[in-house]
Design an enzyme around this catalytic site. Structure first.
Site, PDB file in Angstrom:
ATOM      1  CE1 TYR A  18      -3.495   2.653   0.536  1.00 37.46           C
ATOM      2  CE2 TYR A  18      -2.152   3.454   2.467  1.00 37.46           C
ATOM      3  CZ  TYR A  18      -3.193   3.681   1.640  1.00 37.46           C
ATOM      4  OH  TYR A  18      -4.059   4.903   1.713  1.00 37.46           O
ATOM      5  CD  GLU A  40      -8.009   7.214   4.381  1.00 39.59           C
ATOM      6  OE1 GLU A  40      -8.181   7.101   5.528  1.00 39.59           O
ATOM      7  OE2 GLU A  40      -7.068   7.095   3.806  1.00 39.59           O
ATOM      8  CD1 TRP A  48      -3.423   1.989   6.039  1.00 40.99           C
ATOM      9  CD2 TRP A  48      -5.425   2.623   6.068  1.00 40.99           C
ATOM     10  NE1 TRP A  48      -3.823   1.943   4.877  1.00 40.99           N
ATOM     11  CE2 TRP A  48      -4.929   2.450   4.649  1.00 40.99           C
ATOM     12  CE3 TRP A  48      -6.817   3.004   6.331  1.00 40.99           C
ATOM     13  CZ2 TRP A  48      -5.951   2.711   3.653  1.00 40.99           C
ATOM     14  CZ3 TRP A  48      -7.331   3.156   5.031  1.00 40.99           C
ATOM     15  CH2 TRP A  48      -7.206   3.137   3.818  1.00 40.99           C
TER      16      TRP A  48
END
Length: 187
Positions: A18, A40, A48
């Site tokens: 990522y 998000e 995350w």
């Protein structure tokens, strides 16, 4: 040896990928922007890493973030998604995906694209910050406050200023790669 931002969890290949292939790159593809926005919003209150680990299941549940298909999802289908242990089973967030899709489509209608809308806040150019250590990056800014208010007015949910700032970083509107990171476009 590759230098990466200090927040990258090196023990998780999804995290490394990522960071290396997505985070902070200037996204202009509508589907990609929509997916990042959704991810998000799912993160609110979570790590995350949790979201990245569940990303594939989210993509499957939401038709690879085909926003035209997501807009047509019924309450029954969203309730079915809530039974999937491979996603974040927060009813408000799951139902917000459809609400945000409708807001996303309305923005496209008004501005020609979500890309045009969101990048207009930065005059179409990435804001490059000098971040020696990721812990010095802000959680929110005056810009994310403005965008958050605008998005909420347009019907988006889970788009507080912290979420919006994280989205701006992820989608490359703001470059907050650490100064020593090999993936910092200003290095």
């Amino acid at each position: 040896m590759t230098n990466r931002c200090g927040w990258v969890k090196m023990t998780n290949p999804l995290y490394v990928d990522y960071h290396d292939k997505e985070w902070g790159r200037a996204f202009h593809d509508e589907r990609a922007l929509f997916e990042l926005l959704c991810l998000e919003t799912y993160q609110a209150g979570l790590s995350w890493e949790t979201i990245l680990n569940k990303r594939a299941a989210f993509k499957q549940a939401f038709h690879d973030y085909d926003y035209h298909r997501v807009a047509k999802m019924t309450d029954e289908k969203l309730e079915e998604i809530l039974l999937n242990p491979d996603i974040v089973r927060n009813r408000l967030k799951i139902f917000a995906t459809r609400s945000n899709t409708l807001a996303f489509l309305a923005v496209q209608e008004e501005f020609g694209s979500f890309d045009s809308y969101i990048w207009s806040f930065v005059d179409g150019k990435t804001i490059h910050n000098t971040i020696p250590d990721y812990r010095q990056a802000p959680a929110k800014t005056a810009l994310s406050e403005i965008i958050s208010k605008n998005m909420k007015k347009r019907g988006f949910k889970f788009v507080g200023p912290v979420c919006v700032y994280s989205f701006l970083q992820a989608a490359g509107l703001v470059n907050d790669h650490e100064s020593t990171c090999d993936f910092n476009p200003n290095k």
